[in-house]
Design a protein around this motif. Structure first.
Motif, short mmCIF file in Angstrom:
data_model
loop_
_atom_site.label_atom_id
_atom_site.label_comp_id
_atom_site.label_asym_id
_atom_site.label_seq_id
_atom_site.Cartn_x
_atom_site.Cartn_y
_atom_site.Cartn_z
N ASN A 72 -26.33 -78.85 -26.37
CA ASN A 72 -26.53 -79.01 -25.44
C ASN A 72 -25.71 -79.54 -24.72
OD1 ASN A 72 -25.73 -82.15 -25.15
ND2 ASN A 72 -27.86 -82.28 -27.17
N GLY A 73 -24.85 -79.41 -23.42
CA GLY A 73 -23.36 -79.87 -22.74
C GLY A 73 -22.67 -81.07 -23.10
N LEU A 74 -23.86 -81.90 -23.13
CA LEU A 74 -23.37 -83.66 -23.39
C LEU A 74 -22.68 -83.62 -25.10
CD1 LEU A 74 -22.63 -86.24 -23.06
CD2 LEU A 74 -25.11 -86.97 -23.64
N LEU A 118 -19.50 -81.77 -25.33
CA LEU A 118 -17.75 -82.97 -23.82
C LEU A 118 -17.87 -83.41 -25.34
CD1 LEU A 118 -19.61 -83.01 -20.81
CD2 LEU A 118 -17.86 -81.66 -21.01
N THR A 155 -19.27 -87.48 -10.87
CA THR A 155 -19.82 -86.48 -11.78
C THR A 155 -21.70 -86.52 -12.33
OG1 THR A 155 -19.53 -85.19 -13.64
CG2 THR A 155 -18.73 -87.57 -13.52
N TYR A 156 -21.99 -85.95 -13.22
CA TYR A 156 -22.67 -86.10 -13.20
C TYR A 156 -22.80 -87.02 -14.65
CZ TYR A 156 -26.89 -86.07 -16.16
OH TYR A 156 -29.01 -86.23 -16.91
N ALA A 187 -23.15 -87.02 -17.45
CA ALA A 187 -22.68 -87.20 -19.66
C ALA A 187 -21.43 -87.10 -19.34
CB ALA A 187 -23.56 -85.61 -19.02
N VAL A 230 -14.51 -81.37 -13.63
CA VAL A 230 -15.73 -81.02 -13.11
C VAL A 230 -15.59 -80.48 -12.01
CG1 VAL A 230 -18.09 -82.55 -13.81
CG2 VAL A 230 -16.48 -83.85 -14.01
N ASP A 267 -15.60 -79.73 -17.70
CA ASP A 267 -16.84 -79.78 -17.63
C ASP A 267 -16.93 -79.25 -17.23
OD1 ASP A 267 -19.93 -80.40 -17.63
OD2 ASP A 267 -19.51 -82.58 -17.31
N ALA A 277 -20.45 -77.30 -16.75
CA ALA A 277 -22.39 -77.42 -16.83
C ALA A 277 -22.27 -76.69 -16.00
CB ALA A 277 -22.22 -78.42 -16.87
N GLN A 278 -21.71 -76.70 -14.99
CA GLN A 278 -22.35 -75.87 -13.38
C GLN A 278 -21.68 -75.28 -13.52
OE1 GLN A 278 -23.09 -79.11 -10.27
NE2 GLN A 278 -23.78 -80.83 -11.75
N SER A 311 -23.11 -76.33 -20.26
CA SER A 311 -24.65 -76.60 -20.18
C SER A 311 -25.44 -75.62 -20.52
CB SER A 311 -24.65 -77.65 -19.69
OG SER A 311 -26.26 -77.22 -20.09
N TYR A 350 -28.63 -75.52 -19.85
CA TYR A 350 -29.92 -76.49 -19.94
C TYR A 350 -30.71 -75.75 -19.02
CZ TYR A 350 -33.06 -80.02 -16.96
OH TYR A 350 -33.34 -80.78 -16.43
N LYS A 388 -29.36 -74.83 -14.97
CA LYS A 388 -28.21 -74.10 -14.68
C LYS A 388 -28.23 -73.24 -14.44
CE LYS A 388 -27.24 -78.18 -15.98
NZ LYS A 388 -26.43 -79.07 -16.08
N ALA A 412 -29.07 -76.42 -24.73
CA ALA A 412 -28.31 -75.13 -25.67
C ALA A 412 -27.15 -76.14 -24.93
CB ALA A 412 -28.45 -74.67 -25.49
N TYR A 438 -25.70 -86.92 -7.22
CA TYR A 438 -26.60 -87.69 -7.53
C TYR A 438 -27.16 -88.97 -6.72
CZ TYR A 438 -25.92 -83.96 -10.91
OH TYR A 438 -25.89 -82.68 -11.80
C1 LIG Z 1 -25.86 -80.71 -17.03
C2 LIG Z 1 -24.40 -80.96 -17.05
C3 LIG Z 1 -24.15 -82.12 -18.49
C4 LIG Z 1 -25.12 -82.08 -19.51
O1 LIG Z 1 -25.83 -80.53 -20.04
P1 LIG Z 1 -26.84 -80.99 -21.09
O2 LIG Z 1 -27.30 -79.76 -21.66
O3 LIG Z 1 -27.86 -81.42 -20.32
O4 LIG Z 1 -26.60 -82.05 -22.63
C5 LIG Z 1 -22.89 -82.70 -18.71
N1 LIG Z 1 -22.10 -82.40 -17.11
C6 LIG Z 1 -23.01 -82.25 -15.51
C7 LIG Z 1 -21.35 -81.80 -14.70
C8 LIG Z 1 -23.70 -81.40 -15.92
O5 LIG Z 1 -24.45 -80.50 -14.09
#
Ligand SMILES: *Cc1c(COP(=O)(O)O)cnc(C)c1O
Length: 368
Positions: free
Chosen positions: A60-62, A65, A90-91, A93, A136, A162, A164-165, A186, A188, A191, A199, A315
């Motif tokens: 996963n994305g977490l 990192l 940030t989110y 994570a 991020v 980061d 993820a987005q 990420s 997820y 995304k 993943a 958020y």
């Molecule tokens: C979704 C997200 C993550 C974490 O990803 P996961 O796959 O849900 O663990 C980390 N950082 C940011 C900015 C995200 O949006």
């Protein structure tokens, strides 16, 4: 009555239903479910998409990192208590990855127009203990990586992006994930490139780092039953890799659809009560989210909901106000707090119909 849902994942994936099911059957029939051909192929395809030397799939994305920071500790580049600069908005994570490793998150106010870090903001947070920056690329727009990389070079800091987005976001043709020393992605389901479960992946051009990461994600082992590190189990399984191999083929087209909707929103939404995202021409924004600001956010959100438009807040509570981070609870971060108070994400996705997009525009324009 309208019913415009925020993100219709079923509709997104049903476009590729036949191929996804076929890929799933292929894995089932192979009899090999973890660390096989699908993963190796996806890693090569995603590295090529980002134009990086390595891609290492993880759970996963977490974890992506967490494992990069952990690997830098194994390499002796980071030590317990070192400071890592991260955007305060940030989110959570991104911040968890730092504290999980015994490092200190230094919450940095973002640029109010882009919601991302910039060099000016980062400079104010650099101390003698700063060892890394974790930009991020929030909502799909890339941070000003040219100036951030220069700053990192001047101060001898590592950069972990980061992403993820921000799959496919870029500056001057260089994609998110290819700027820093390493990057976490990420996949997820929601995304821009989403699996059908959890993943994630790490990209890097650093051979040594990649070599450690390959072991860390798999119990610290390069060779079965020989453990060089006290690793974890964070593998991207074959079924999800196969799903991602189908979906990566459509990522470029889906990104264009998002960009077209965003351009339409930017040219048509016009309401003095609403602040539109500040789109910077030089950045290729991939519009993971389309985020408005409004001083009367809750009234706008209820109004949109009454008119059949689902919105979300990315958020609602800033990380420094979370119970999980009581040590930060009395920090005063005015820009971050303003962002969390005023932001609202409206529907944007590659499967929105023209009528739905028009409806969102008209209803927002009629908000009084
Ligand atoms: C979704 C997200 C993550 C974490 O990803 P996961 O796959 O849900 O663990 C980390 N950082 C940011 C900015 C995200 O949006």
């Amino acid at each position: 009555m309208n019913n415009i849902i925020f993100l219709d994942l079923k509709k997104i994936n049903s476009q590729y239903e036949y191929e996804l099911k076929e890929a799933c059957s292929r894995v089932i029939d192979s009899g090999w479910y973890i660390m096989g051909k699908e993963l190796t192929e996806f890693e090569a395809e995603f590295a090529s998409y980002c134009n990086t030397k390595h891609c290492i799939g993880v759970a996963n994305g977490l974890d992506a990192l967490i494992l990069v920071l952990r690997a830098w500790k194994e390499l002796g580049l980071l030590n317990d208590g070192d400071e890592v600069i991260v955007p305060a908005n940030t989110y959570i994570a991104s911040i968890l990855a730092i504290s999980e490793n015994g490092l200190k998150p230094v919450l940095c106010e973002p640029n109010i127009d882009t919601y991302n870090l910039d060099a000016q903001g980062i400079k104010k947070c650099i101390t003698s203990k700063t060892k890394a920056i974790l930009p991020v690329h929030i909502y799909g727009t890339i941070s000003p990586m040219d100036e951030i990389c220069q700053l990192a070079k001047d101060h001898n800091l590592l950069i972990l992006e980061d992403c993820a987005q921000s799959h496919g976001a870029e500056i001057a043709g260089v994609k998110a994930g290819a700027w820093g020393d390493a990057s976490g992605f990420s996949f997820y389901p929601g995304k821009n490139l989403g699996a059908l479960g959890d993943a994630g992946a790490i990209t890097t051009n650093d051979d040594k780092l990649a070599d450690i990461l390959v072991a860390l994600r798999n119990y610290g082992s390069h060779k079965k039953y020989e453990n060089l590190y006290q690793g974890v189990n964070s593998r991207l399984d074959e079924i999800q890799a196969a799903m991602l191999r189908v979906k990566i083929k459509y990522l470029a087209d889906e990104t264009i659809l998002r960009q077209k909707i965003a351009e339409y929103y930017l040219s048509k939404i016009n309401n003095p009560l609403v602040t539109l995202p500040n789109y910077q021409e030089r950045n290729r924004h991939v519009w993971h989210l389309f985020v408005l600001r409004c001083k009367e956010r809750s009234r706008l959100q209820s109004y949109l909901s009454e008119n059949g438009i689902q919105t979300l807040i990315h958020y609602p509570i800033p990380p420094h106000k979370q119970k999980a981070y009581q040590e930060f609870n009395d920090y005063v971060l005015p820009l971050t707090e303003q962002i969390h108070r005023e932001i609202l994400s409206i529907p944007i996705s590659p499967v929105m119909e023209t009528a739905e997009i028009d409806c969102v525009v008209n209803i927002i324009n009629n908000f009084r």
